[in-house]
Design an enzyme around this catalytic site. Sequence first.
Site, PDB file in Angstrom:
ATOM      1  N   HIS A  19      26.608  37.718  -1.781  1.00 52.70           N
ATOM      2  CA  HIS A  19      25.588  38.675  -1.594  1.00 52.70           C
ATOM      3  C   HIS A  19      25.378  39.188  -3.036  1.00 52.70           C
ATOM      4  O   HIS A  19      24.158  39.558  -3.406  1.00 52.70           O
ATOM      5  CB  HIS A  19      25.276  39.531  -0.704  1.00 52.70           C
ATOM      6  N   HIS A  42      20.926  27.487   5.077  1.00 51.39           N
ATOM      7  CA  HIS A  42      21.814  27.770   6.217  1.00 51.39           C
ATOM      8  C   HIS A  42      21.744  29.218   6.324  1.00 51.39           C
ATOM      9  O   HIS A  42      22.558  29.965   5.995  1.00 51.39           O
ATOM     10  CB  HIS A  42      23.356  27.331   5.794  1.00 51.39           C
ATOM     11  N   SER A 102      21.904  37.047   4.270  1.00 55.55           N
ATOM     12  CA  SER A 102      21.114  36.355   3.138  1.00 55.55           C
ATOM     13  C   SER A 102      19.784  36.253   3.296  1.00 55.55           C
ATOM     14  O   SER A 102      18.738  36.873   2.440  1.00 55.55           O
ATOM     15  CB  SER A 102      21.474  35.325   2.383  1.00 55.55           C
ATOM     16  N   GLU A 122      18.003  27.307  10.173  1.00 56.24           N
ATOM     17  CA  GLU A 122      19.107  27.485  10.981  1.00 56.24           C
ATOM     18  C   GLU A 122      19.192  26.551  12.059  1.00 56.24           C
ATOM     19  O   GLU A 122      18.299  26.487  12.838  1.00 56.24           O
ATOM     20  CB  GLU A 122      19.268  28.970  11.503  1.00 56.24           C
ATOM     21  N   ASP A 150      17.865  20.993  10.322  1.00 55.75           N
ATOM     22  CA  ASP A 150      19.094  20.677   9.121  1.00 55.75           C
ATOM     23  C   ASP A 150      18.417  21.069   8.064  1.00 55.75           C
ATOM     24  O   ASP A 150      17.358  20.503   7.370  1.00 55.75           O
ATOM     25  CB  ASP A 150      19.035  19.253   9.221  1.00 55.75           C
ATOM     26  N   GLY A 151      19.015  22.226   7.192  1.00 52.33           N
ATOM     27  CA  GLY A 151      18.783  22.575   5.939  1.00 52.33           C
ATOM     28  C   GLY A 151      18.753  21.679   5.087  1.00 52.33           C
ATOM     29  O   GLY A 151      17.930  21.676   4.055  1.00 52.33           O
ATOM     30  N   ASP A 176      24.572  27.676   1.664  1.00 46.99           N
ATOM     31  CA  ASP A 176      25.484  28.297   2.218  1.00 46.99           C
ATOM     32  C   ASP A 176      26.061  27.839   3.473  1.00 46.99           C
ATOM     33  O   ASP A 176      26.136  28.554   4.619  1.00 46.99           O
ATOM     34  CB  ASP A 176      25.069  29.731   2.410  1.00 46.99           C
TER      35      ASP A 176
HETATM   36  N1  SAM Z   1      23.765  32.497   4.735  1.00 46.82           N
HETATM   37  C1  SAM Z   1      23.974  33.398   5.524  1.00 46.82           C
HETATM   38  C2  SAM Z   1      24.182  34.514   4.988  1.00 46.82           C
HETATM   39  O1  SAM Z   1      24.690  34.778   3.868  1.00 46.82           O
HETATM   40  O2  SAM Z   1      24.118  35.527   5.698  1.00 46.82           O
HETATM   41  C3  SAM Z   1      25.271  32.790   6.334  1.00 46.82           C
HETATM   42  C4  SAM Z   1      25.074  31.234   6.725  1.00 46.82           C
HETATM   43  S1  SAM Z   1      26.855  30.726   7.525  1.00 46.82           S
HETATM   44  C5  SAM Z   1      27.785  30.582   6.351  1.00 46.82           C
HETATM   45  C6  SAM Z   1      26.261  29.116   7.875  1.00 46.82           C
HETATM   46  C7  SAM Z   1      25.051  28.870   9.000  1.00 46.82           C
HETATM   47  O3  SAM Z   1      24.666  27.364   8.918  1.00 46.82           O
HETATM   48  C8  SAM Z   1      25.637  29.160  10.382  1.00 46.82           C
HETATM   49  O4  SAM Z   1      24.806  29.876  10.785  1.00 46.82           O
HETATM   50  C9  SAM Z   1      25.306  27.846  10.995  1.00 46.82           C
HETATM   51  O5  SAM Z   1      24.938  27.871  12.547  1.00 46.82           O
HETATM   52  C10 SAM Z   1      24.275  27.172  10.096  1.00 46.82           C
HETATM   53  N2  SAM Z   1      24.288  25.612  10.229  1.00 46.82           N
HETATM   54  C11 SAM Z   1      25.272  24.710  10.113  1.00 46.82           C
HETATM   55  N3  SAM Z   1      24.891  23.514   9.701  1.00 46.82           N
HETATM   56  C12 SAM Z   1      23.409  23.630   9.433  1.00 46.82           C
HETATM   57  C13 SAM Z   1      22.630  22.704   9.100  1.00 46.82           C
HETATM   58  N4  SAM Z   1      22.979  21.370   8.738  1.00 46.82           N
HETATM   59  N5  SAM Z   1      21.371  23.217   8.747  1.00 46.82           N
HETATM   60  C14 SAM Z   1      21.124  24.561   8.794  1.00 46.82           C
HETATM   61  N6  SAM Z   1      21.832  25.426   9.390  1.00 46.82           N
HETATM   62  C15 SAM Z   1      23.098  25.128   9.661  1.00 46.82           C
END
Ligand code: SAM
Length: 295
Positions: A19, A42, A102, A122, A150-151, A176
């Site tokens: 961050h 993500h 984020s 997400e 899916d991101g 992320d």
């Molecule tokens: N970016 C956030 C932050 O900095 O506050 C933290 C994100 S966390 C490390 C990763 C997130 O990605 C999780 O909430 C998980 O459920 C989600 N996730 C996992 N695979 C994903 C995908 N293919 N597409 C979108 N989200 C996904």
Amino acid sequence: MFSYRHAFHAGNHADVLKHLTLIATLKHLMHKDPGIQFVDTHAGAGLYRLDGDYAEKSGEAADGILKLLATKDLAKIPALQDYLDMVAGFNSGGSTRIYPGSPFIMHRLLRYEARDRLKLFEMHPTDHKSLTGNIEQLNAGRTVSVTRADGFESLKALLPPPVSTSGSRRTCVLIDPSYEIKNDYYRVIDCIQDSLKRFATGTYIVWYPIIPRPEAHDLPRKLKTMCTQLKKPWLHATLAIGRATGGDDTGLSASGMFLINPPYTLKPLLNEALPIVAKALARGPGQSWAVESGG
Ligand code: SAM
């Protein structure tokens, strides 16, 4: 697949590195007038309670943001101060109970007058629900969108970014993943390769864990090779808090950020901030930080 919940990790040392770097990058991008599209592939839940069940169980923020805040005579240097101010902006009364993820950090820095846009993805049903609820409170209208998808895949449709009112195209993408499955490491590489083909001048920010696993070790190396071949500037920053002596010490102790097309201002800012952060968060042997760049 979906056992990862960021609420257990919010505000830990990896979030501090991620961050702090994110804010320094975004602040630079905001210096230019044209509107910009931000993407968080993500996104997580967006906001986290540090006094809630998840955070209290893991206690990871205690070795991250809370330890940083408790450090006496912390040097007031710009990137660190911007990060601490950001966290303070979500809290009142002198205690830190809320940690912004984020999506909320990005939203705070958006310029409505420049028509910046924020696209959030997400997959986790519970985190998507929390994120949607949290974002609704902002009444941000079309400025912020939340999608359960899916991101990695969804990013494709957003590149190249739309033309802004001043005729330019700009984007900054945070990738992320939770790296729960080893395929995430390969998907990051493919995603960056594909994104650079679609939009070569975007700023791409990747977080990854530094763990004894070949895929994790290879990730920054492969990204560097790709950037060198494509003649793209890159920056790689790492932070390790070292191993605690005694007690339970099985958690993550180091992570890295890899940026493609980073702002030129980022390297000096991190070179100034990371030694102070590393010293403040050090747990024991193995504590280190590094910033390297190329291209
Ligand atoms: N970016 C956030 C932050 O900095 O506050 C933290 C994100 S966390 C490390 C990763 C997130 O990605 C999780 O909430 C998980 O459920 C989600 N996730 C996992 N695979 C994903 C995908 N293919 N597409 C979108 N989200 C996904």
